[in-house]
Design an enzyme around this catalytic site. Structure first.
Site, PDB file in Angstrom:
ATOM      1  N   LYS A   1       0.843  -1.194   0.000  1.00 44.24           N
ATOM      2  CA  LYS A   1       0.000   0.000   0.000  1.00 44.24           C
ATOM      3  C   LYS A   1       0.877   1.242   0.000  1.00 44.24           C
ATOM      4  O   LYS A   1       1.903   1.294   0.702  1.00 44.24           O
ATOM      5  CB  LYS A   1      -0.916  -0.032   1.224  1.00 44.24           C
ATOM      6  CG  LYS A   1      -1.952   1.087   1.271  1.00 44.24           C
ATOM      7  CD  LYS A   1      -2.881   0.901   2.467  1.00 44.24           C
ATOM      8  CE  LYS A   1      -3.902   2.012   2.588  1.00 44.24           C
ATOM      9  NZ  LYS A   1      -4.812   1.828   3.741  1.00 44.24           N
TER      10      LYS A   1
ATOM     11  N   SER B   1      -9.674   2.027   2.927  1.00 40.92           N
ATOM     12  CA  SER B   1      -8.771   2.733   2.033  1.00 40.92           C
ATOM     13  C   SER B   1      -7.796   1.824   1.300  1.00 40.92           C
ATOM     14  O   SER B   1      -7.170   2.239   0.328  1.00 40.92           O
ATOM     15  CB  SER B   1      -7.983   3.773   2.827  1.00 40.92           C
ATOM     16  OG  SER B   1      -7.183   3.138   3.818  1.00 40.92           O
TER      17      SER B   1
ATOM     18  N   SER C   1     -10.038  -0.455   7.185  1.00 43.70           N
ATOM     19  CA  SER C   1      -9.483  -0.281   5.832  1.00 43.70           C
ATOM     20  C   SER C   1      -8.767  -1.490   5.266  1.00 43.70           C
ATOM     21  O   SER C   1      -8.351  -1.471   4.112  1.00 43.70           O
ATOM     22  CB  SER C   1      -8.531   0.924   5.812  1.00 43.70           C
ATOM     23  OG  SER C   1      -9.255   2.110   5.950  1.00 43.70           O
TER      24      SER C   1
END
Length: 485
Positions: A79, A154, A178
Site C-alpha cells: 500500500k 482505504s 481499511s
C-alpha cells in the site's frame, strides 16, 4: 492455470524442486498486471527493474543451501502509505507525488528480509481517508468482481490486486476497517492485528492510536504466514508491543469443538442487507456443525462508534497532517506572496476534499472551548466500547458478525454523501477503537459480489481468530472463487 492459484506450500515446493524460478513468479505478476490493471487500476507505481533484479538474485541464492522461508520469492504489493526506499510513496495524494523516501518502513524491511519480492505500490484513498478508493487523487480502483463497483477502502488497491491475481498477497493498513472492508468487497482474506503487534514505523500516520498494518491474502493460511513475518517488537515504534510472537500457522488445526461464539444483536439489526445477514447466519451454522457454541450477546455502545471514531481519527489526522506544509518535503505551491501564503496555497492545492474535511473537523474538535465537549467525550465513549468487548470476552472466545452491512456499491453512488459513506464502516470501527484483532473471510455472494464474515478476537489472540477462520474456510469454497476479468 495461474501459479498464483497454488497454495503457498505448493509454490514453495516447486521453487525448492527447481520446477519454477522466482523470475517465473515475477514474470507472472507483471504479465497479469499488463493484462488487467488497465481495468482494475490497483497500482500507482511499478518497481519492475528492482523486482526483476531481486528475482535474479534470489534465483542464484536458491542454488545454494540457504534455508528459505515460505515467503521466499513471492510477489507482494505494498500500500502506498508505507515508505519504500527509492520508490515513490505518495499516499495517493498530490501533496506527495514527488516524495522518494530514503529508507524502508519496518514492515517493508521485514518483508524484504523474508525474501518476498515487492512488485510496486498500490492505490488507496488519499492519506487512507475513505472507504471506497474514490478519494485517490490519481484514479479510482475498480472491483475485479464487477468493474462498475468500488473495491472498498482505504486499502482498495491492496485488496483488488490480490483478488485480480496481480500479486500473491499484499500489505494494507487498517484505521477503522481499511483492510477488512475492502477484503470483504473483493472476496479475499484481510486481517487487522492487535494494535501494536505490527510496527507502524514507516507508515505515514493518519490516526496514530488506530493505524495498524496487516496482510491481505487469498486464504487464511497465507494470512498466518504473512503475519508471522511482519509481527514483532520494534524499538523504532513507541507503541510497538514487546510480546512473544506465537507460531500462527500451528494454530490452524481446523478444530473449533466447544468454542464459544458471541453474535452481537447490534451487528445483525437495522441497516444490514438481508442477503448479508443470511450469509452470516449460514456461516454460523457451519461453525455450529463443527461443534462451536453460538449465542447472541449485546455490545450496547456500538451505535456511538462511528461518531466516536470520526471525532478521534479526524483530531489525530489534524495533528499528524500539520507536518505537510510545503517546507520539508512534498509539493510546494508556486510563487507564493509570503510564508503564510505558501502554507495556505501548498495545503489547498496538495490535499483533496476528504482530507480537508477531516482536518477541519479534527481541528474544530481540538480547539479551545470544544475540546472537552467533543474530543474528551469521544475518548470516554471509546473506553465504554472497549469495555463492551472485554465483558463479552469474559465468557466467549470470539465475536462474529458481518464485516460490512452491504456488498460493494457502485462507483459514484455515495461520493456526494459522506455520512452514508462513513456508515459503511459501522461494523469494523468498534474493533479498531478497542485495539483488538479481527479477520475477514469470504462467506458468500449477493448479485455476483462477495460478502465478508468478520471474526473478532481478544487482544493478542490472533491465533484463535485464525483458527476459527481456517476451520470455516475448510468447509466452504468461497475463498477459491476468482473474478473473471
Amino acid at each position: 492455470m495461474s501459479l498464483f492459484n497454488l497454495r503457498l506450500q505448493e509454490l514453495h515446493n516447486k521453487l525448492h524442486a527447481k520446477e519454477i524460478t522466482v523470475s517465473d513468479l515475477v514474470d507472472e505478476s507483471y504479465k497479469r498486471i499488463a493484462a488487467v490493471d488497465g481495468k482494475v487500476k490497483a497500482f500507482l507505481t511499478l518497481d519492475e527493474e528492482n523486482a526483476r533484479a531481486k528475482a535474479k538474485e534470489l534465483d542464484a541464492k536458491a542454488g545454494g543451501n540457504d534455508p528459505r522461508g515460505l515467503l521466499f520469492g513471492l510477489p507482494i504489493g505494498i500500500k502506498d502509505n508505507m515508505v519504500t526506499e527509492g520508490v515513490t510513496t505518495t499516499c495517493a495524494s498530490q501533496f506527495l507525488r514527488n516524495y522518494n523516501p530514503i529508507y524502508d518502513g519496518t514492515a517493508v524491511r521485514k518483508i524484504k528480509e523474508a525474501d518476498a519480492v515487492s512488485i510496486g505500490k498500490l492505490n488507496m484513498d488519499e492519506f487512507a481517508m475513505g472507504g471506497s478508493n474514490e478519494n485517490s487523487s490519481f484514479h479510482p480502483t475498480h472491483n475485479p468482481w464487477n468493474l462498475e463497483y468500488v473495491p472498498g477502502g482505504s486499502s482498495g488497491g491492496s485488496a483488488a490486486a490480490v483478488a485480480a491475481g496481480e500479486v500473491y498477497f499484499s500489505l494494507g493498513s487498517d484505521t477503522g476497517g481499511s483492510i477488512r472492508q475492502p477484503a470483504a468487497y473483493c472476496g479475499i482474506v484481510g486481517l487487522k492485528p492487535t494494535y501494536g503487534l505490527v510496527s507502524r514505523f514507516g507508515l505515514v500516520a493518519f490516526a496514530s492510536s488506530l493505524d495498524q498494518i496487516g496482510p491481505l491474502t487469498k486464504n487464511v493460511e497465507d494470512s498466518a504466514y504473512l503475519l508471522q513475518a511482519i509481527a514483532g517488537h520494534d524499538p523504532l515504534d513507541s507503541t510497538s508491543l514487546n510480546t512473544e510472537i506465537p507460531d500462527y500457522v500451528s494454530a490452524l488445526t481446523g478444530d473449533v469443538q466447544g468454542l464459544r461464539i458471541a453474535v452481537p444483536k447490534e451487528y445483525l439489526g437495522e441497516g444490514i442487507d438481508p442477503k448479508v445477514k443470511d450469509a452470516v447466519l449460514t456461516a454460523l451454522k457451519v461453525l455450529e456443525g463443527q461443534g462451536a457454541i453460538v449465542e447472541e450477546v449485546s455490545l450496547p455502545h456500538t451505535e456511538y462508534a462511528v461518531a466516536t471514531y470520526y471525532l478521534l481519527a479526524s483530531s489525530e489526522a489534524s495533528s499528524n497532517l500539520a507536518r505537510f506544509d510545503g517546507v520539508r518535503y512534498g509539493v510546494r505551491a508556486d510563487n507564493p506572496k509570503n510564508l503564510l501564503d505558501m502554507y495556505v496555497q501548498s495545503r489547498s492545492q496538495g490535499f483533496g476534499d476528504e482530507v480537508k474535511r477531516r482536518i477541519m473537523l479534527g481541528t474544530y474538535a481540538l480547539s479551545s472551548g470544544y475540546y472537552d465537549a467533543y474530543y474528551l467525550k469521544a475518548q470516554k465513549v471509546r473506553t465504554l466500547i472497549k469495555r463492551d468487548f472485554e465483558q463479552v470476552f469474559e465468557k466467549y472466545d470470539v465475536v462474529i458478525g458481518p464485516t460490512a452491512p452491504t456488498p460493494a456499491f457502485k462507483i459514484g453512488a455515495q461520493s456526494d454523501d459522506p455520512l452514508t459513506m462513513y456508515l459503511n464502516d459501522i461494523l469494523t470501527i468498534p474493533v479498531s477503537l478497542a485495539g483488538i484483532p479481527a479477520i475477514n473471510v469470504p462467506c458468500g455472494f449477493a448479485d455476483g459480489l462477495p460478502i465478508g464474515l468478520q471474526i473478532i478476537g481478544k487482544a493478542l489472540d490472533e491465533s484463535t481468530i485464525l483458527r476459527v477462520a481456517h476451520a470455516y474456510e475448510q468447509q466452504t469454497d468461497f475463498h477459491k472463487q476468482r473474478p473473471q476479468l
